[in-house]
Write a protein that holds these residues in place. Sequence first.
Motif, PDB file in Angstrom:
ATOM      1  N   GLU A  16       0.832  -1.204   0.000  1.00 42.92           N
ATOM      2  CA  GLU A  16       0.000   0.000   0.000  1.00 42.92           C
ATOM      3  C   GLU A  16       0.863   1.248   0.000  1.00 42.92           C
ATOM      4  OE1 GLU A  16      -3.568   0.216   1.613  1.00 42.92           O
ATOM      5  OE2 GLU A  16      -3.999  -1.908   1.387  1.00 42.92           O
ATOM      6  N   PRO A  18       2.697   4.135  -1.436  1.00 44.76           N
ATOM      7  CA  PRO A  18       2.685   4.785  -2.758  1.00 44.76           C
ATOM      8  C   PRO A  18       4.083   4.985  -3.335  1.00 44.76           C
ATOM      9  CG  PRO A  18       2.162   6.366  -1.012  1.00 44.76           C
ATOM     10  CD  PRO A  18       2.148   5.012  -0.385  1.00 44.76           C
ATOM     11  N   GLN A  21       4.991   1.882  -5.425  1.00 48.67           N
ATOM     12  CA  GLN A  21       4.152   1.544  -6.578  1.00 48.67           C
ATOM     13  C   GLN A  21       4.886   1.701  -7.911  1.00 48.67           C
ATOM     14  OE1 GLN A  21       1.287   0.071  -6.390  1.00 48.67           O
ATOM     15  NE2 GLN A  21       0.966   0.285  -4.192  1.00 48.67           N
ATOM     16  N   ASN A  81      -4.172  -1.030 -12.577  1.00 46.34           N
ATOM     17  CA  ASN A  81      -4.563  -0.576 -11.236  1.00 46.34           C
ATOM     18  C   ASN A  81      -3.480   0.287 -10.607  1.00 46.34           C
ATOM     19  OD1 ASN A  81      -6.944  -1.930 -11.498  1.00 46.34           O
ATOM     20  ND2 ASN A  81      -6.591  -3.407  -9.871  1.00 46.34           N
ATOM     21  N   ILE A  82      -2.220  -0.086 -10.802  1.00 41.90           N
ATOM     22  CA  ILE A  82      -1.128   0.721 -10.264  1.00 41.90           C
ATOM     23  C   ILE A  82      -1.089   2.088 -10.943  1.00 41.90           C
ATOM     24  CG2 ILE A  82       1.376   0.932 -10.064  1.00 41.90           C
ATOM     25  CD1 ILE A  82       1.537  -2.082  -9.746  1.00 41.90           C
ATOM     26  N   GLN A  83      -1.239   2.094 -12.274  1.00 42.53           N
ATOM     27  CA  GLN A  83      -1.168   3.339 -13.026  1.00 42.53           C
ATOM     28  C   GLN A  83      -2.308   4.289 -12.672  1.00 42.53           C
ATOM     29  OE1 GLN A  83       1.316   4.227 -14.822  1.00 42.53           O
ATOM     30  NE2 GLN A  83       0.513   6.125 -15.684  1.00 42.53           N
ATOM     31  N   THR A  84      -3.497   3.750 -12.470  1.00 45.63           N
ATOM     32  CA  THR A  84      -4.667   4.582 -12.151  1.00 45.63           C
ATOM     33  C   THR A  84      -4.858   4.767 -10.656  1.00 45.63           C
ATOM     34  OG1 THR A  84      -6.126   2.630 -12.204  1.00 45.63           O
ATOM     35  CG2 THR A  84      -5.855   3.885 -14.258  1.00 45.63           C
ATOM     36  N   GLN A  85      -3.957   4.169  -9.864  1.00 51.99           N
ATOM     37  CA  GLN A  85      -4.037   4.227  -8.404  1.00 51.99           C
ATOM     38  C   GLN A  85      -5.394   3.741  -7.902  1.00 51.99           C
ATOM     39  OE1 GLN A  85      -2.922   8.210  -7.174  1.00 51.99           O
ATOM     40  NE2 GLN A  85      -0.814   7.941  -7.834  1.00 51.99           N
ATOM     41  N   SER A  86      -5.830   2.653  -8.499  1.00 54.53           N
ATOM     42  CA  SER A  86      -7.103   2.034  -8.129  1.00 54.53           C
ATOM     43  C   SER A  86      -6.870   0.567  -7.843  1.00 54.53           C
ATOM     44  CB  SER A  86      -8.124   2.197  -9.262  1.00 54.53           C
ATOM     45  OG  SER A  86      -9.279   1.409  -9.015  1.00 54.53           O
ATOM     46  N   LYS A  87      -7.593   0.027  -6.885  1.00 54.50           N
ATOM     47  CA  LYS A  87      -7.477  -1.391  -6.541  1.00 54.50           C
ATOM     48  C   LYS A  87      -8.708  -2.179  -6.967  1.00 54.50           C
ATOM     49  CE  LYS A  87      -4.549  -0.479  -2.490  1.00 54.50           C
ATOM     50  NZ  LYS A  87      -3.340  -1.091  -3.062  1.00 54.50           N
TER      51      LYS A  87
END
Length: 313
Positions: A16, A18, A21, A81-87
């Motif tokens: 988690e 950042p 990431q 998901n990493i690129q858009t900062q979404s899980k």
Amino acid sequence: MEINQIRSFLLLGFTEDPDLQPLFFGLFLSLYLVTFAGNLAIILAIISDPHLHTPMYFFLSNLSFADIGFTSTTIPKMLWNIQTQSKVITYESCITQIFFFFVFGCLDNLILSVMAYDRFVAICHPLHYMVIMNPWVCGLLALGSWSLSVTGSLLETLTVLRLSFCMNMKIPHFFCDLLEVLKLTCSDTLINNTVVYFVTIVLGVFPLFGIFFSYSQIFSSILRIPSARGKYKAFSTCGSHLFVVSLFYGTGLGVYLSSAVTSSSRTSLVASVMYTTVTPMLNPFIYSLRNRDMKGALGRLLRRAPSLNDGLL
């Protein structure tokens, strides 16, 4: 909360933090690109070179295709998901990911078993090799592997559709691993667990026993060869395959067969990286570095690439 009300899950991934990431994004993007390019090069080299139109390379091209599909099922979504900062992964996407994960995972198992049988026939029955491994038989073996993989995956996936889930939608993984998804359900999972172990035994353990049997016969034949050079030449034809089998089964089956006695998701996560990413990435190198025919075909393919680009332009 019923399953038809579930719209999404959360893939927690590796960390988690950042700050880490971008490191994971760069690492897995590199692994994926190398895996995709390496296995695609193997497929194109086999297709373009008539000298490689043999049973061994036919099955190797199927293995490379399965490896591309295996990594493409999980890694692109994780990178997104990493690129858009979404899980978030939607319920439909999660079910689709489970389906294709098992299709290509089971296909890997079965193709590796078929390749072991091919080496068994080549070494133990060399005079009858082209008769036994004729194009019709090779096609049936490949088609059977695909059919069994799809059937096994459907069994795994369809049993998930009957489940209801609790409020906790967090999956401690970088993809929708079925065993982690089953931990989130409020429903009875007896049927699901039975199907998981049934499919694992039929499409995982049985092929592994087939590989063990094939290699027991291969080693027995190799030991009867009088010259050391002959023994080395015979073993070199199956050494790459044996290494890939050890790597794939050692990590893959280890995760799923030990899941019943351990609650550590982190252990499963790390081991999953090995058989979903590292092993498919290494396969093109393992099968080509010590194979003169494959290295020659890849060299000719690379030399033809500029002329093909000029023709397209």
